[in-house]
Design a protein around this motif. Structure first.
Motif, PDB file in Angstrom:
ATOM      1  N   UNK A 186       0.631  -1.340   0.040  1.00 29.54           N
ATOM      2  CA  UNK A 186      -0.052   0.149   0.026  1.00 29.54           C
ATOM      3  C   UNK A 186       0.846   1.354  -0.087  1.00 29.54           C
ATOM      4  N   UNK A 187       1.809   1.197   0.676  1.00 34.24           N
ATOM      5  CA  UNK A 187       2.619   2.426   1.011  1.00 34.24           C
ATOM      6  C   UNK A 187       3.487   2.594  -0.322  1.00 34.24           C
ATOM      7  N   UNK A 188       3.767   1.512  -0.931  1.00 34.80           N
ATOM      8  CA  UNK A 188       4.881   1.481  -2.156  1.00 34.80           C
ATOM      9  C   UNK A 188       3.929   1.968  -3.380  1.00 34.80           C
ATOM     10  N   UNK A 189       2.676   1.607  -3.334  1.00 39.80           N
ATOM     11  CA  UNK A 189       1.807   2.065  -4.513  1.00 39.80           C
ATOM     12  C   UNK A 189       1.164   3.583  -4.131  1.00 39.80           C
ATOM     13  N   UNK A 190       0.894   3.851  -3.104  1.00 41.47           N
ATOM     14  CA  UNK A 190       0.546   5.172  -2.763  1.00 41.47           C
ATOM     15  C   UNK A 190       1.553   6.390  -2.809  1.00 41.47           C
ATOM     16  N   UNK A 191       2.685   5.920  -2.564  1.00 41.05           N
ATOM     17  CA  UNK A 191       3.889   7.013  -2.186  1.00 41.05           C
ATOM     18  C   UNK A 191       4.866   6.910  -3.585  1.00 41.05           C
ATOM     19  N   UNK A 192       4.907   6.181  -4.290  1.00 39.98           N
ATOM     20  CA  UNK A 192       5.973   5.743  -5.356  1.00 39.98           C
ATOM     21  C   UNK A 192       5.160   5.768  -6.756  1.00 39.98           C
ATOM     22  N   UNK A 193       4.383   4.882  -6.767  1.00 41.17           N
ATOM     23  CA  UNK A 193       3.778   4.312  -8.111  1.00 41.17           C
ATOM     24  C   UNK A 193       2.726   5.603  -8.383  1.00 41.17           C
ATOM     25  N   UNK A 194       1.754   5.857  -7.508  1.00 43.42           N
ATOM     26  CA  UNK A 194       0.720   7.005  -7.843  1.00 43.42           C
ATOM     27  C   UNK A 194       1.063   8.232  -8.233  1.00 43.42           C
ATOM     28  N   UNK A 240      -7.370   9.202  -8.346  1.00 39.79           N
ATOM     29  CA  UNK A 240      -6.510   8.644  -7.320  1.00 39.79           C
ATOM     30  C   UNK A 240      -5.586   9.638  -6.709  1.00 39.79           C
ATOM     31  N   UNK A 241      -5.849  10.839  -7.239  1.00 33.33           N
ATOM     32  CA  UNK A 241      -5.031  11.937  -6.473  1.00 33.33           C
ATOM     33  C   UNK A 241      -5.200  12.074  -4.872  1.00 33.33           C
ATOM     34  N   UNK A 242      -6.058  11.641  -4.241  1.00 33.95           N
ATOM     35  CA  UNK A 242      -6.315  11.886  -3.055  1.00 33.95           C
ATOM     36  C   UNK A 242      -5.540  11.060  -2.053  1.00 33.95           C
ATOM     37  N   UNK A 243      -5.100   9.907  -2.731  1.00 37.10           N
ATOM     38  CA  UNK A 243      -4.176   8.951  -1.899  1.00 37.10           C
ATOM     39  C   UNK A 243      -2.822   9.179  -2.080  1.00 37.10           C
ATOM     40  N   UNK A 244      -2.276  10.291  -2.751  1.00 37.45           N
ATOM     41  CA  UNK A 244      -0.987  10.376  -2.881  1.00 37.45           C
ATOM     42  C   UNK A 244      -0.382  10.975  -1.661  1.00 37.45           C
ATOM     43  N   UNK A 245      -1.120  11.390  -0.435  1.00 37.63           N
ATOM     44  CA  UNK A 245      -0.650  11.880   0.819  1.00 37.63           C
ATOM     45  C   UNK A 245      -0.437  10.937   1.933  1.00 37.63           C
TER      46      UNK A 245
END
Length: 267
Positions: free
Chosen positions: A144-152, A188-193
């Protein structure tokens, strides 16, 4: 008072709830993929009348339709300035996007969290945190952290770059999919933080103790700026620009309609 449910039943209920959540996630992902994979070639885009072709302009604030001659003046209904397209949309989107690309490097290289304890000081980047979560057995949280913090964030910047290049080269390739890609960026922008929320929560919790202190690192500031810049870039981009090339080609007269084919040298 009613007796509590047996442990086996509660475990089955939790397992059923997890399965239902996974099923809903798969259905949502399948719907997004199916929408992006829709073939435009099989279903041609119909030539429908637009506000521009009818000499009208729509207000971006209240959606009121006014004559094209009123562009640049206040909207008769809400008072917002009327524009056929967002002002300097491409220039502002490119500026925000290039700044986000530049800050994306220090956001992943610099420490996002600094832990000070009696054993010393430890600095963690986003990737080191993902690796630590994976090694300690928290595989789902690491993903989850990898996708939200790097991939997204990287995916958002790549999609916006693709859309900007499509507008620049006046491409009409798969316009429906390009519009859906912009909708996906907004979704998906809201999950970037996520990382910023985690660091703020840990800092608030660990500061209460006397043995350790967690403070945000310089990477957290860079990461937060990347997220804000990508949000501003997506807000500055006008998806209607994607369809201007299609509308321009649709209004051009067909070369076979005139009945004659002039030679290129006949000028």
């Amino acid at each position: 008072m009613s007796a509590p449910p047996p442990p086996q039943q509660s475990r089955r209920d939790r397992a059923a709830a997890r399965q239902a959540a996974l099923r809903r996630s798969r259905e949502l992902a399948a719907g997004v993929v199916a929408g992006l994979a829709d073939d435009d070639e099989r279903v041609p885009i119909p030539n429908v009348p637009t506000a521009t072709s009818m000499g009208l302009v729509s207000c971006h604030a209240c959606d009121a339709v006014s004559p094209r001659e009123l562009e640049g003046t206040p909207c008769p209904r809400c008072g917002a300035t009327l524009h056929r397209r967002k002002t300097d949309s491409l220039a502002r989107t490119w500026a925000f996007l290039l700044a986000a690309f530049i800050l994306y490097i220090p956001a992943n290289v610099l420490p996002i969290m600094v832990t000070q304890s009696i054993l010393g000081t430890q600095e963690d980047t986003i990737m080191s945190g993902v690796i630590y979560l994976w090694v300690t057995g928290s595989h789902l949280l690491a993903i989850v952290v990898l996708i939200a913090s790097i991939v997204v964030p990287l995916l958002k910047m790549m999609i916006l770059t693709f859309l900007l290049l499509s507008v620049h080269f006046r491409s009409t390739w798969r316009l429906r999919q390009q519009t859906r890609l912009y909708t996906l960026v907004e979704l998906i922008g809201r999950w970037s933080m996520l990382d910023i929320f985690v660091v703020a929560l840990l800092a608030a919790l660990v500061r209460a103790g006397a043995l350790a202190t967690v403070i945000p690192g310089s990477g957290a500031a860079a990461f937060g700026m990347v997220v804000v810049l990508t949000m501003l870039a997506s807000l500055s981009f006008d998806p209607r620009l994607l369809w201007d090339a299609h509308d321009a080609r649709a209004t051009l007269p067909s070369p076979t309609s005139s009945g004659s084919h002039p030679h290129p040298n006949d000028a």
